[in-house]
Motif scaffolding. Structure first.
Motif: not given
Length: 767
Positions: A598-620
């Motif tokens: 809430v409140g835009g503490k992490i922008s949409e662009k950076f949230l996509l990067a967070v999700k990508k980091g999560f997906e990377d972590s799932l591989e190993k």
């Protein structure tokens, strides 16, 4: 009372059968061949064939007489069964009786020829089907010539993708069941695959000439184990080595196969000693049909005797509606009872225009709208590439035509890439032989060369005003891995083989491990990978060295945990900064990412990067470097820096947060548990049960037949390496087993401790 019984019967008939087709919300006129459209947010898949039939009837009302006549004479069928039930032997007889081959040859190729549909040397040597093989043939019934497109599929679970892609494009199937063993483990798997693609089936009970043959026990198992209403439409004349023929209980006529290869059918009166049995089984057939067909229910409840046409009509409706399977019997090896199965294919399995096929129309903005396909030769072409093979003229692509027609020399569009490709050569396959054709119409199966595509890709006509994609087939996860390397220096042949086999078989995976510097191949079982290693040697002349089989473990968590991770890196000038706060939650059999920022503490662009980091972590995973399963990462807060925050920083912060939360959530290692079916002669029951117990397996059921036992168990894959050798040793080579992936469960604590220690040791050695 009659109306009450009728209500009960109708309720019994309304059991939902889920499927992949879709129900339209609004339709346009089919007369003008406009495709049926749906609102993506509104459509709902039909739960029964009756709901599908409303749409099918609308489509058929708009077809020309020429299209209807062509469809009426066509059947697309597959032959499926458990290992060694006689699929390829059955198909060999079908090809002989339809005139496609001039002589019958046996499966193991003892006459140095082998069965037509097992064209690979490996198939003939091992006596198993490895690749599904397509052919076509014609069958004359009552003066009408019918065209069959037929695919013979493997029985072994290791080659299950061959069954998946065959059933994906077929309209009906013949399920072959052994008269002695009855419903076996792979029969259950094949039944599940047929249900996945809504494929109706007729059942053929094979090996009626073998000692211990009992077709009625097999029918009982079809009803109980497969939960499919089934009833015999034939009764055997004799059994085991006294098998002489069958009685058609619908027409009340005895059928005897005569001639050196059983090519002649002689009709006769029913033997006197079978008259009572025939009437008993006929009454049971009518009673079973009354449970699944409304018209037969009305006749049955009125106490009337249905006519032959009414019985056949009810069987056809119930079979196509996936509510019933008629059962025929005979022996393919003894050349008995095959021709009536071909008649039953014509009588009871659907035409291409009696099956609802649905694609997805892709709009320019990327949205997908379900759309019904019209099996007409005048509509724009839509086809699905369902199987690839490397042939002598390049990549051979098998295509099922769902709509329109495909002509030699025509152009078509590859939906995935948008490229236009030319159909330079069009063939019909006859196992590994091919016959050139100028065009194929809707409902046909053909093959072409020189097209670069993957299995499951869709092609459309260049004149099509809609971009339509077909859903692909289900691809199971690999469960076993091997390290592999060529013995001598690779001159490119090894890489070429890897690329080709990956493209042909979606269950065969190849990856290069950067840490160990090894090529890792993964597949469905030891036999699956063993076959590919052998094919690399035979087809590419490359001998390979393989490492010890590795189990595909998974890492998971058992309790919720929080994370609060800051990634900060300063190196002069702009640095990296990202902060991620949230929680990790255990989840059943899937992974999920969510956020409630809430409140835009992490922008949409950076949230996509967070999700990508999560997906990377799932591989190993952090424990032993295997994939992660059953984790829900929920981000609730975070912080950014005006200058130093970037997508890379948040991707790295996400990876750090994942590791922090994962290790705090009581992590565990999951191992694959396999469903194992062991069959052996009765005298080895104690040895087989003892062997399974020694492996730490959980015995679910032991079924004792007249001369053999079947043990169903669940065992960890790790304990099953070398099981085939141990089984052969304790059963004097007479025991057989099959296995398939069942589920993932936690490893024992001591095993987990050892796996983590081995992984840490390997990491230190690499440093």
């Amino acid at each position: 009372m009659t109306s009450v019984l009728r209500g009960v019967l109708r309720n019994a008939m309304s059991r939902p059968i889920t499927g992949m087709a879709f129900r339209p919300i609004a339709t346009t006129s089919v007369k003008s061949f406009s495709t049926t459209r749906f609102a993506q947010s509104e459509y709902k898949a039909p739960e029964t064939y009756d709901e599908e039939k409303v749409i099918i009837d609308q489509i058929n009302n708009g077809l020309s007489e020429q299209d209807l006549a062509a469809g009426a004479r066509m059947r697309n069928i597959g032959i499926s069964a458990h290992i060694d039930s006689g699929k390829t032997t059955f198909t060999e007889r079908v090809l002989y009786y339809t005139g496609r081959i001039k002589a019958i040859h046996e499966v193991r190729g003892r006459d140095n020829v082998g069965a037509k549909m097992d064209s690979m040397d490996l198939e003939r040597e091992k006596g198993i089907t490895i690749q599904s093989a397509a052919t076509y043939c014609s069958w004359d019934k009552e003066g009408t010539n019918y065209h069959f497109n037929l695919i013979d599929t493997p029985g072994h679970i290791d080659f299950t993708i061959e069954v998946e892609r065959a059933l994906r494009v077929l309209d009906g199937a013949v399920l072959v069941v052994c008269a002695v063993a009855g419903v076996q483990s792979q029969t259950v798997t094949v039944d599940r695959q047929m249900r996945r693609y809504n494929v109706p089936r007729i059942t053929f009970i094979n090996k009626m000439d073998r000692m211990g043959a009992n077709p009625f026990r097999a029918i009982q198992q079809i009803n109980q184990k497969l939960k499919t209403p089934a009833a015999a439409i034939q009764v055997p004349i004799g059994a085991e080595d006294e098998l002489k023929g069958v009685v058609n209980i619908i027409d009340r006529v005895a059928l005897y196969n005569e001639g050196s290869q059983g090519e002649t059918i002689r009709k006769a009166e029913i033997p006197e000693d079978l008259v009572d049995l025939v009437e008993e089984k006929r009454a049971l057939l009518i009673e079973t049909l009354a449970d699944v067909d409304e018209e037969m229910a009305d006749i049955y409840l009125e106490g009337e005797e249905p006519t032959v046409e009414q019985i056949k009509g009810a069987i056809r409706r119930a079979t196509i509606g996936r509510k019933f399977t008629p059962v025929l019997m005979g022996s393919a090896l003894a050349n008995k009872g095959i021709q009536p199965v071909l008649d039953a294919v014509v009588d009871y399995l659907p035409q291409p225009n009696e099956v609802l096929n649905t694609g997805l129309e892709i709009a320019k903005d990327g949205t997908e709208t379900p759309i019904n396909l019209i099996p007409s030769s005048t509509t724009p072409f839509v086809g699905l590439a369902f199987k690839l093979e490397e042939g002598q003229y390049g990549q051979l692509t098998y295509i099922r035509v769902y709509q329109g027609k495909l002509k030699k020399g025509a152009m078509m569009t590859h939906v995935k890439t948008g490229k236009k490709v030319k159909v330079s050569r069009l063939v019909r396959m006859h196992s590994n032989d091919m016959e050139d054709v100028d065009e194929v119409g809707a409902g046909e199966i053909c093959a072409t060369f020189g097209i670069d595509c993957a299995s499951g890709d869709t092609f459309i006509g260049t004149n099509s005003d809609k971009e339509i994609a077909m859903s692909s087939m289900f691809v199971p996860e690999a469960v076993i891995s091997l390290s592999i390397a060529p013995k001598s220096k690779d001159n490119g042949a090894f890489s070429k083989a890897m690329n080709r086999f990956q493209k042909e078989d979606p269950t065969f995976r190849v990856k290069y491990d950067e840490e160990s510097k090894e090529t890792i191949i993964s597949g469905m079982g030891e036999l699956h990978l063993e076959i590919y290693v052998e094919r690399i040697k035979r087809e590419y002349g490359v001998e390979c060295v393989t490492g010890k089989p590795q189990v595909s473990y998974r890492e998971s968590i058992t309790v919720p945990a929080t994370f609060d991770y800051t990634h900060r890196k300063q190196s002069g000038g702009a640095g990296q900064y990202g902060k991620v706060i949230g929680e990790m939650l255990p989840l059943e059999s899937e992974n999920k990412f969510s956020e409630s920022i809430v409140g835009g503490k992490i922008s949409e662009k950076f949230l996509l990067a967070v999700k990508k980091g999560f997906e990377d972590s799932l591989e190993k995973g952090p424990l032993i470097g295997h994939k992660v399963l059953g984790v829900h990462m929920h981000v609730t807060d975070g912080a950014t820096h005006v200058v130093d925050s970037s997508e890379l920083a948040f991707r790295l912060a996400s990876k750090g947060a994942f590791q922090q939360g994962f290790l705090a959530a009581n992590p565990v290692i999951l191992e694959p548990i396999m469903s194992v079916d062991v069959t052996a002669p009765v005298e080895f029951q104690g040895a087989v049960v003892g062997l399974v117990n020694k492996l730490g397996g959980l015995i679910l059921e032991t079924e004792t037949g007249e001369d053999e036992i079947t043990v169903e168990a669940q065992c960890s894959l790790n304990s099953l390496f070398g099981f085939s050798t141990s089984l052969r040793a304790c059963t004097q080579g007479k025991g057989e087993f099959s296995m398939e992936f069942c589920k993932y469960t936690q490893t024992a604590p001591q095993v987990q401790k050892q796996l983590i220690a081995d992984y840490q040791k390997s990491l230190k050695e690499k440093k």
